[in-house]
Write an enzyme that holds these catalytic residues in place. Structure first.
Site, mmCIF file in Angstrom:
data_model
loop_
_atom_site.group_PDB
_atom_site.id
_atom_site.type_symbol
_atom_site.label_atom_id
_atom_site.label_comp_id
_atom_site.label_asym_id
_atom_site.label_seq_id
_atom_site.Cartn_x
_atom_site.Cartn_y
_atom_site.Cartn_z
ATOM 1 N N LYS A 191 48.415 21.590 44.864
ATOM 2 C CA LYS A 191 49.097 22.515 43.942
ATOM 3 C C LYS A 191 50.275 23.180 44.617
ATOM 4 O O LYS A 191 49.567 23.694 45.498
ATOM 5 C CB LYS A 191 47.982 23.033 43.343
ATOM 6 N N GLY A 244 48.979 30.774 52.417
ATOM 7 C CA GLY A 244 50.194 31.571 51.490
ATOM 8 C C GLY A 244 49.469 32.713 52.107
ATOM 9 O O GLY A 244 49.660 33.413 53.586
ATOM 10 N N SER A 245 49.233 34.126 51.339
ATOM 11 C CA SER A 245 49.714 35.421 51.740
ATOM 12 C C SER A 245 47.747 35.586 51.768
ATOM 13 O O SER A 245 46.456 34.716 51.449
ATOM 14 C CB SER A 245 49.234 36.228 50.757
ATOM 15 N N THR A 246 47.484 36.956 53.062
ATOM 16 C CA THR A 246 45.804 36.957 53.590
ATOM 17 C C THR A 246 45.011 37.787 52.315
ATOM 18 O O THR A 246 44.187 37.176 52.505
ATOM 19 C CB THR A 246 45.921 37.975 54.584
ATOM 20 N N GLU A 247 45.924 37.966 51.536
ATOM 21 C CA GLU A 247 45.258 38.715 50.341
ATOM 22 C C GLU A 247 44.573 37.344 49.006
ATOM 23 O O GLU A 247 43.404 37.503 49.102
ATOM 24 C CB GLU A 247 46.371 39.218 49.743
ATOM 25 N N GLY A 249 44.543 34.548 50.361
ATOM 26 C CA GLY A 249 43.412 33.398 51.203
ATOM 27 C C GLY A 249 41.930 34.559 51.112
ATOM 28 O O GLY A 249 40.633 33.536 51.286
ATOM 29 N N GLU A 266 45.655 29.829 56.399
ATOM 30 C CA GLU A 266 46.827 29.545 57.504
ATOM 31 C C GLU A 266 47.664 30.785 56.692
ATOM 32 O O GLU A 266 48.297 30.515 55.356
ATOM 33 C CB GLU A 266 47.910 28.898 57.383
ATOM 34 N N CYS A 300 55.602 32.533 58.229
ATOM 35 C CA CYS A 300 54.688 33.095 58.460
ATOM 36 C C CYS A 300 54.902 33.931 59.989
ATOM 37 O O CYS A 300 54.534 34.654 59.949
ATOM 38 C CB CYS A 300 53.461 32.549 57.801
ATOM 39 N N GLU A 400 53.000 43.135 56.551
ATOM 40 C CA GLU A 400 54.619 41.167 56.044
ATOM 41 C C GLU A 400 55.461 41.618 55.096
ATOM 42 O O GLU A 400 55.473 41.981 54.327
ATOM 43 C CB GLU A 400 53.517 40.330 56.321
HETATM 44 P P1 NAP Z 1 50.570 33.576 47.429
HETATM 45 O O1 NAP Z 1 49.839 34.311 46.070
HETATM 46 O O2 NAP Z 1 49.492 33.552 48.498
HETATM 47 O O3 NAP Z 1 50.899 31.419 47.244
HETATM 48 C C1 NAP Z 1 50.411 30.501 48.065
HETATM 49 C C2 NAP Z 1 49.848 30.126 47.087
HETATM 50 O O4 NAP Z 1 48.497 30.157 46.435
HETATM 51 C C3 NAP Z 1 50.630 29.642 45.612
HETATM 52 O O5 NAP Z 1 50.716 28.125 45.566
HETATM 53 C C4 NAP Z 1 49.912 30.075 44.540
HETATM 54 O O6 NAP Z 1 50.150 29.496 43.604
HETATM 55 C C5 NAP Z 1 48.570 30.445 45.154
HETATM 56 N N1 NAP Z 1 47.320 31.184 44.549
HETATM 57 C C6 NAP Z 1 47.842 32.528 44.112
HETATM 58 N N2 NAP Z 1 46.690 33.287 43.408
HETATM 59 C C7 NAP Z 1 46.110 31.673 43.958
HETATM 60 C C8 NAP Z 1 44.488 32.811 43.817
HETATM 61 N N3 NAP Z 1 43.914 33.159 43.323
HETATM 62 N N4 NAP Z 1 43.562 30.927 43.671
HETATM 63 C C9 NAP Z 1 44.218 30.459 43.622
HETATM 64 N N5 NAP Z 1 45.856 30.105 44.329
HETATM 65 C C10 NAP Z 1 46.820 31.195 44.301
HETATM 66 O O7 NAP Z 1 52.320 34.007 48.136
HETATM 67 P P2 NAP Z 1 53.229 34.705 47.349
HETATM 68 O O8 NAP Z 1 52.990 35.165 45.716
HETATM 69 O O9 NAP Z 1 54.278 33.691 46.965
HETATM 70 O O10 NAP Z 1 53.469 35.251 47.835
HETATM 71 C C11 NAP Z 1 53.475 36.703 48.372
HETATM 72 C C12 NAP Z 1 53.604 37.255 49.967
HETATM 73 O O11 NAP Z 1 52.440 35.776 50.362
HETATM 74 C C13 NAP Z 1 54.782 36.545 50.516
HETATM 75 O O12 NAP Z 1 55.405 37.587 50.905
HETATM 76 C C14 NAP Z 1 54.503 36.569 52.225
HETATM 77 O O13 NAP Z 1 53.318 37.897 52.379
HETATM 78 C C15 NAP Z 1 53.206 36.244 52.425
HETATM 79 N N6 NAP Z 1 53.259 34.297 52.112
HETATM 80 C C16 NAP Z 1 53.247 34.100 53.415
HETATM 81 C C17 NAP Z 1 53.185 32.414 53.448
HETATM 82 C C18 NAP Z 1 52.235 31.712 54.927
HETATM 83 O O14 NAP Z 1 53.157 30.906 55.482
HETATM 84 N N7 NAP Z 1 51.559 31.860 55.435
HETATM 85 C C19 NAP Z 1 53.737 31.942 52.681
HETATM 86 C C20 NAP Z 1 54.085 32.439 51.282
HETATM 87 C C21 NAP Z 1 53.944 33.573 51.069
HETATM 88 P P3 NAP Z 1 51.212 30.100 43.191
HETATM 89 O O15 NAP Z 1 52.397 30.069 43.704
HETATM 90 O O16 NAP Z 1 51.506 29.915 41.347
HETATM 91 O O17 NAP Z 1 51.307 32.093 42.149
#
Ligand code: NAP
Ligand code: MG
Length: 497
Positions: A191, A244-247, A249, A266, A300, A400
């Site tokens: 996804k 993605g985000s720790t939250e 995760g 990650e 990240c 972050e």
């Molecule tokens: P995110 O919400 O953690 O999104 C990462 C992935 O997880 C996306 O594909 C997202 O889908 C999906 N996702 C969101 N909620 C989910 C759930 N409840 N169950 C399963 N999958 C879910 O990150 P973001 O909102 O794009 O960014 C928010 C913050 O995360 C950033 O500001 C940054 O701090 C951090 N981040 C970290 C990394 C990293 O490489 N470590 C990368 C991106 C973001 P959708 O995109 O369709 O919502």
């Protein structure tokens, strides 16, 4: 012939209504008929309408992946044949590199110069590196002390793997996830992030063109709280790999409980980047720039806490700020651009919020801190920002930000700086700048981080493991370390009596 923006916008791929998802080797619309739009963040214009995967689509994709795993196509191929398919995919990525780079730059906003020189070649290289592993996944023979027993191990795939990726490096993240999973013999439901579905779907076309059997790779674009959450909780998925985000995760981990699926995560970081007075100053300042401004700081591993020795603090901050204010800000597709827009209006609001919070807590931006002129740059742009007068306890020094915002923090001693650097819930990466070899190793040993760069920053290679300490995640990607995350060990006892 070079590919231009209009070629991409008018391509058969982007002008489909909608761009479809890949399930069981077929390009299909969503079961619900729903779609969503993906934007160019440098202007806000719609690039394409994309099929929006929901629960039913994830179910279908998981069934296809299960069938391809159990009965089929994938496990029946020899390791050599599977390796060749991965290699062929790498060739196809290279053959289509100009198009993929521009598509990535348009969908994500990243400068084309980096998409073309880093994102696309590294994605190809990832498939090539793991193509080599397919024929080398060996078990062991074990010298057990039970008489007359012949005992050996087999490294077997896990089964169906769900992979959920973010928007900051869309094609590279797809490659980091798909290549090792497939090399180990698993089948996949991927996804992509809702903000950047395009290159993953174009990669799906190349996967079909390479000749992967049906259902081995399924790609379902959609939203996190619907498609993502369904995949994360799915009872017939054996493992989730998430970046993605720790939250989120933590939510993935909770969702895994139902069938105790394996999870690798990650996650985020607030990585320290430490400059000692004996560093090569030019190199260190260029390195500090790259550490925080590469990919608009949406990395990240971003070096977002810049620790600088007191004796060189003023000089470093002044030179860093000068270099930051000279960066060429613009649309990603413009070859002159060094800093593109942030991914979305939400991300822009988030970064602006942190900048305001920094100011209100008493920190001072030496450069940046504003949106550039709206008439010239209507997209989600923010200036590269360097904060001075920061304390470790301030929110901008702890959380972050995921944008081009660095906090500068003076220090005096090695012990002090490593203690302060480690005082974080994160532990993804760190940087050390010094010409003293002894100090470099001493500091890298003291840092609690999954990756330490000495006199360099943000360097990645398919062969070098990467992942987090503490709340930056579980497991490692890349290198042979990741093979453990996509295989399970079977021990076989044979009575030779
Ligand atoms: P995110 O919400 O953690 O999104 C990462 C992935 O997880 C996306 O594909 C997202 O889908 C999906 N996702 C969101 N909620 C989910 C759930 N409840 N169950 C399963 N999958 C879910 O990150 P973001 O909102 O794009 O960014 C928010 C913050 O995360 C950033 O500001 C940054 O701090 C951090 N981040 C970290 C990394 C990293 O490489 N470590 C990368 C991106 C973001 P959708 O995109 O369709 O919502
Ligand atoms: Mg987009």
């Amino acid at each position: 012939m070079a590919v231009g923006v209009s070629d991409i916008l008018q391509s058969a791929f982007l002008t489909q209504h909608p761009v479809k998802m890949l399930i069981k080797g077929q390009w299909v619309e969503s079961a619900s008929g729903k779609t969503f739009e993906t934007f160019d963040p440098s202007s806000g214009r719609v690039l394409a309408t994309v099929a929006e995967g929901g629960q039913e689509d994830i179910d279908r994709a998981v069934r296809a992946a299960r069938k391809a795993f159990e009965s089929g196509g994938w496990s029946r191929l020899t390791p050599s044949q599977r390796g060749r398919l991965l290699w062929k995919l790498a060739d196809l990525i290279e053959q289509n590199a100009d198009e993929l780079a521009l598509l990535e730059s348009l969908d994500n906003g990243k400068p084309i110069r980096y998409a073309r020189s880093i994102d696309i070649p590294q994605a190809a290289d990832h498939f090539r590196y793991f193509a080599g592993w397919v024929t080398k996944l060996e078990g062991n023979t074990i010298p057990v002390s039970v008489p007359n027993m012949f005992t050996y191990t087999l490294r077997e795939p896990l089964g169906v793997v769900g992979q959920i990726i973010p928007w900051n490096f869309p094609l590279q993240m797809a490659a980091w996830k798909l290549a090792p999973a497939l090399a180990c013999g698993n089948t996949v439901v991927l996804k992509p992030a809702e903000q950047t579905p395009l290159t993953a779907l174009r990669l799906g076309e190349l996967i079909c063109e390479a000749g992967f059997p049906r259902g081995v790779v399924n790609i379902v674009p959609g939203f996190g709280d619907t498609a993502g959450a369904t995949l994360a909780a799915h009872p017939d998925v054996d493992k989730i790999a998430f970046t993605g985000s720790t939250e989120v995760g933590k939510k993935i981990l909770q969702a895994s409980v139902g069938n105790l699926k394996k999870v690798t995560l990650e996650l985020g970081g607030k990585s320290p980047n430490i400059i000692f007075p004996d560093a090569d100053m030019k190199l260190a300042i260029r390195g500090a720039m790259n550490a925080i401004f590469f990919n608009q700081g949406q990395v990240c591993t971003a070096g977002s806490r810049l620790f600088v020795h007191t004796s060189i603090y003023d000089q470093v901050i002044s030179e860093l700020s000068k270099a930051a204010s000279n960066m060429k800000i613009g649309a990603g597709a413009d070859p002159a651009t060094e800093l593109g827009p942030l991914i979305s209006p939400e991300q822009l609001e988030r970064v602006k919020h942190y900048i305001e919070l920094g100011r209100s807590e008493g920190a001072v931006p030496v450069t940046g801190g504003q949106r550039p002129e709206r008439e010239q740059l209507p997209g989600y742009f923010i200036q590269p920002t360097v904060f001075d007068k920061v304390h470790d306890q301030m929110t901008i020094a702890r959380e972050e930000i995921f944008g081009p915002v660095v906090v500068a923090l003076p220090f005096d001693t090695i012990e002090e700086v490593t203690t302060r650097a480690n005082r974080s819930m994160y532990g993804l990466a760190a940087g050390v700048w010094t010409t003293d070899v002894k100090k470099a190793h001493e500091v890298s040993a003291a840092l609690k981080a999954g990756v330490v760069w000495i006199n360099t920053y943000n360097v990645f290679d398919a062969a070098a493991p990467m992942g987090g300490y503490k709340q930056s995640g579980y497991g490692r990607e890349m290198g042979h370390a990741v093979l453990d995350a996509y295989t399970q060990l079977k021990t076989v006892w044979v009575n030779l009596w």
